[in-house]
Design a protein around this motif. Structure first.
Motif, PDB file in Angstrom:
ATOM      1  N   GLN A  72       0.838  -1.180   0.000  1.00 15.92           N
ATOM      2  CA  GLN A  72       0.000   0.000   0.000  1.00 15.92           C
ATOM      3  C   GLN A  72       0.886   1.248   0.000  1.00 15.92           C
ATOM      4  OE1 GLN A  72      -2.688   0.158   3.285  1.00 15.92           O
ATOM      5  NE2 GLN A  72      -3.527   2.151   2.722  1.00 15.92           N
ATOM      6  N   VAL A  73       0.609   2.136  -0.941  1.00 19.00           N
ATOM      7  CA  VAL A  73       1.407   3.351  -1.053  1.00 19.00           C
ATOM      8  C   VAL A  73       0.924   4.374  -0.030  1.00 19.00           C
ATOM      9  CG1 VAL A  73       2.075   5.242  -2.556  1.00 19.00           C
ATOM     10  CG2 VAL A  73       1.813   2.931  -3.492  1.00 19.00           C
ATOM     11  N   GLN A  74       1.868   4.939   0.693  1.00 18.07           N
ATOM     12  CA  GLN A  74       1.552   5.999   1.656  1.00 18.07           C
ATOM     13  C   GLN A  74       2.320   7.263   1.285  1.00 18.07           C
ATOM     14  OE1 GLN A  74       2.360   4.231   5.548  1.00 18.07           O
ATOM     15  NE2 GLN A  74       0.176   3.849   5.789  1.00 18.07           N
TER      16      GLN A  74
ATOM     17  N   VAL B  14       7.204   9.222   0.209  1.00 13.19           N
ATOM     18  CA  VAL B  14       6.340   8.182  -0.372  1.00 13.19           C
ATOM     19  C   VAL B  14       6.910   6.817  -0.028  1.00 13.19           C
ATOM     20  CG1 VAL B  14       5.358   7.231  -2.483  1.00 13.19           C
ATOM     21  CG2 VAL B  14       5.662   9.711  -2.245  1.00 13.19           C
ATOM     22  N   SER B  15       6.084   5.972   0.529  1.00  9.93           N
ATOM     23  CA  SER B  15       6.526   4.624   0.879  1.00  9.93           C
ATOM     24  C   SER B  15       5.553   3.596   0.321  1.00  9.93           C
ATOM     25  CB  SER B  15       6.632   4.474   2.403  1.00  9.93           C
ATOM     26  OG  SER B  15       5.372   4.710   3.008  1.00  9.93           O
ATOM     27  N   GLY B  16       6.049   2.389   0.154  1.00 11.61           N
ATOM     28  CA  GLY B  16       5.195   1.298  -0.301  1.00 11.61           C
ATOM     29  C   GLY B  16       5.014   1.216  -1.800  1.00 11.61           C
ATOM     30  N   GLY B  17       5.680   2.096  -2.535  1.00  6.73           N
ATOM     31  CA  GLY B  17       5.566   2.070  -3.986  1.00  6.73           C
ATOM     32  C   GLY B  17       6.914   2.317  -4.626  1.00  6.73           C
ATOM     33  N   THR B  18       6.879   2.594  -5.913  1.00  5.88           N
ATOM     34  CA  THR B  18       8.109   2.847  -6.655  1.00  5.88           C
ATOM     35  C   THR B  18       8.212   4.348  -6.905  1.00  5.88           C
ATOM     36  OG1 THR B  18       7.784   0.705  -7.726  1.00  5.88           O
ATOM     37  CG2 THR B  18       9.494   2.151  -8.624  1.00  5.88           C
ATOM     38  N   PHE B  19       8.737   5.065  -5.929  1.00  7.44           N
ATOM     39  CA  PHE B  19       8.758   6.525  -5.981  1.00  7.44           C
ATOM     40  C   PHE B  19       9.416   7.030  -7.262  1.00  7.44           C
ATOM     41  CE2 PHE B  19       8.625  10.739  -4.397  1.00  7.44           C
ATOM     42  CZ  PHE B  19       9.846  11.338  -4.664  1.00  7.44           C
ATOM     43  N   SER B  20      10.509   6.417  -7.654  1.00  2.97           N
ATOM     44  CA  SER B  20      11.271   6.913  -8.789  1.00  2.97           C
ATOM     45  C   SER B  20      10.514   6.797 -10.108  1.00  2.97           C
ATOM     46  CB  SER B  20      12.606   6.190  -8.897  1.00  2.97           C
ATOM     47  OG  SER B  20      12.403   4.790  -9.068  1.00  2.97           O
TER      48      SER B  20
ATOM     49  N   LYS C 258       1.058   7.704 -11.435  1.00  2.00           N
ATOM     50  CA  LYS C 258       1.657   6.550 -12.108  1.00  2.00           C
ATOM     51  C   LYS C 258       1.690   6.753 -13.618  1.00  2.00           C
ATOM     52  CE  LYS C 258      -1.149   3.475 -10.357  1.00  2.00           C
ATOM     53  NZ  LYS C 258      -1.749   2.166 -10.030  1.00  2.00           N
ATOM     54  N   SER C 259       0.790   7.601 -14.106  1.00  3.79           N
ATOM     55  CA  SER C 259       0.716   7.818 -15.542  1.00  3.79           C
ATOM     56  C   SER C 259       0.253   9.238 -15.800  1.00  3.79           C
ATOM     57  CB  SER C 259      -0.249   6.813 -16.166  1.00  3.79           C
ATOM     58  OG  SER C 259      -1.575   7.099 -15.735  1.00  3.79           O
ATOM     59  N   PHE C 260      -0.032   9.537 -17.058  1.00  6.53           N
ATOM     60  CA  PHE C 260      -0.486  10.882 -17.409  1.00  6.53           C
ATOM     61  C   PHE C 260      -1.976  11.081 -17.186  1.00  6.53           C
ATOM     62  CE2 PHE C 260       3.379  12.555 -18.932  1.00  6.53           C
ATOM     63  CZ  PHE C 260       4.057  11.551 -19.591  1.00  6.53           C
ATOM     64  N   THR C 261      -2.649  10.065 -16.696  1.00  7.38           N
ATOM     65  CA  THR C 261      -4.108  10.152 -16.573  1.00  7.38           C
ATOM     66  C   THR C 261      -4.568  10.805 -15.280  1.00  7.38           C
ATOM     67  OG1 THR C 261      -4.187   7.926 -15.648  1.00  7.38           O
ATOM     68  CG2 THR C 261      -4.457   8.145 -18.038  1.00  7.38           C
ATOM     69  N   GLY C 262      -3.645  11.106 -14.394  1.00 12.12           N
ATOM     70  CA  GLY C 262      -4.043  11.752 -13.152  1.00 12.12           C
ATOM     71  C   GLY C 262      -3.185  11.309 -12.000  1.00 12.12           C
ATOM     72  N   TYR C 263      -3.533  11.791 -10.808  1.00 10.39           N
ATOM     73  CA  TYR C 263      -2.770  11.471  -9.613  1.00 10.39           C
ATOM     74  C   TYR C 263      -3.459  10.334  -8.863  1.00 10.39           C
ATOM     75  CZ  TYR C 263      -0.062  15.614 -10.588  1.00 10.39           C
ATOM     76  OH  TYR C 263       0.762  16.526 -11.185  1.00 10.39           O
ATOM     77  N   ASP C 264      -2.653   9.362  -8.477  1.00  8.44           N
ATOM     78  CA  ASP C 264      -3.197   8.142  -7.906  1.00  8.44           C
ATOM     79  C   ASP C 264      -3.135   8.090  -6.389  1.00  8.44           C
ATOM     80  OD1 ASP C 264      -1.544   7.327 -10.656  1.00  8.44           O
ATOM     81  OD2 ASP C 264      -3.538   6.421 -10.503  1.00  8.44           O
ATOM     82  N   TYR C 265      -2.138   8.721  -5.806  1.00  9.43           N
ATOM     83  CA  TYR C 265      -1.934   8.640  -4.370  1.00  9.43           C
ATOM     84  C   TYR C 265      -1.758  10.048  -3.806  1.00  9.43           C
ATOM     85  CZ  TYR C 265      -0.652   3.987  -6.004  1.00  9.43           C
ATOM     86  OH  TYR C 265      -0.646   2.774  -6.632  1.00  9.43           O
ATOM     87  N   TRP C 266      -2.458  10.293  -2.708  1.00  4.69           N
ATOM     88  CA  TRP C 266      -2.466  11.619  -2.087  1.00  4.69           C
ATOM     89  C   TRP C 266      -2.109  11.535  -0.611  1.00  4.69           C
ATOM     90  CZ3 TRP C 266      -3.791  16.211  -4.626  1.00  4.69           C
ATOM     91  CH2 TRP C 266      -4.269  16.062  -5.930  1.00  4.69           C
ATOM     92  N   GLY C 267      -1.434  12.582  -0.143  1.00  2.00           N
ATOM     93  CA  GLY C 267      -1.194  12.704   1.275  1.00  2.00           C
ATOM     94  C   GLY C 267      -2.335  13.430   1.958  1.00  2.00           C
TER      95      GLY C 267
END
Length: 118
Positions: A1-3, A24-30, A100-109
């Motif tokens: 889970q991305v945080q 950002v944790s739990g995902g591939t930040f780069s 993750k892509s150009f379609t929008g933002y997937d994860y928010w703080g």
């Protein structure tokens, strides 16, 4: 889970500087493009700026051009927003988001509060 967790907000005076961080944790930040947004009470969320996954490209809303700088450290999974010459109109809750892509933002703080007194 991305945080996504923002920090660094606070109460400052007009003309001061502040640096916000976002981890950002739990995902591939780069691999994520990252963005900063803000929302003042009674207003809609506003785009502040964006940085590409590598950090090579940045884009800013007019409100922050010349005063705000977005950067990232992929080795630390951290995004930054350096804000200089702050104004009372910059008072808002600041959010970072990962795309993750150009379609929008997937994860928010959940945001960090910035208050600029005159």
């Amino acid at each position: 889970q991305v945080q996504v967790v923002e920090s660094g907000g606070g109460l400052v005076q007009a003309g001061d500087s502040l640096r916000l961080s976002c981890v950002v944790s739990g995902g591939t930040f780069s691999s994520y493009a990252m963005g900063w947004f803000r929302q003042a009470p009674g207003t809609e969320r506003e785009f502040v700026g964006r940085i590409s996954s590598s950090g090579a490209n940045t884009y800013y809303a007019d409100s922050g051009k010349g005063r705000f700088t977005i950067s990232r450290d992929n080795a630390k999974n951290t995004l930054y927003l350096q804000m200089n010459n702050l104004k009372p109109d910059d008072t808002a809750t600041y959010y970072c988001a990962a795309a993750k892509s150009f379609t929008g933002y997937d994860y928010w703080g959940r945001g960090t509060q910035v208050t600029v007194s005159s």
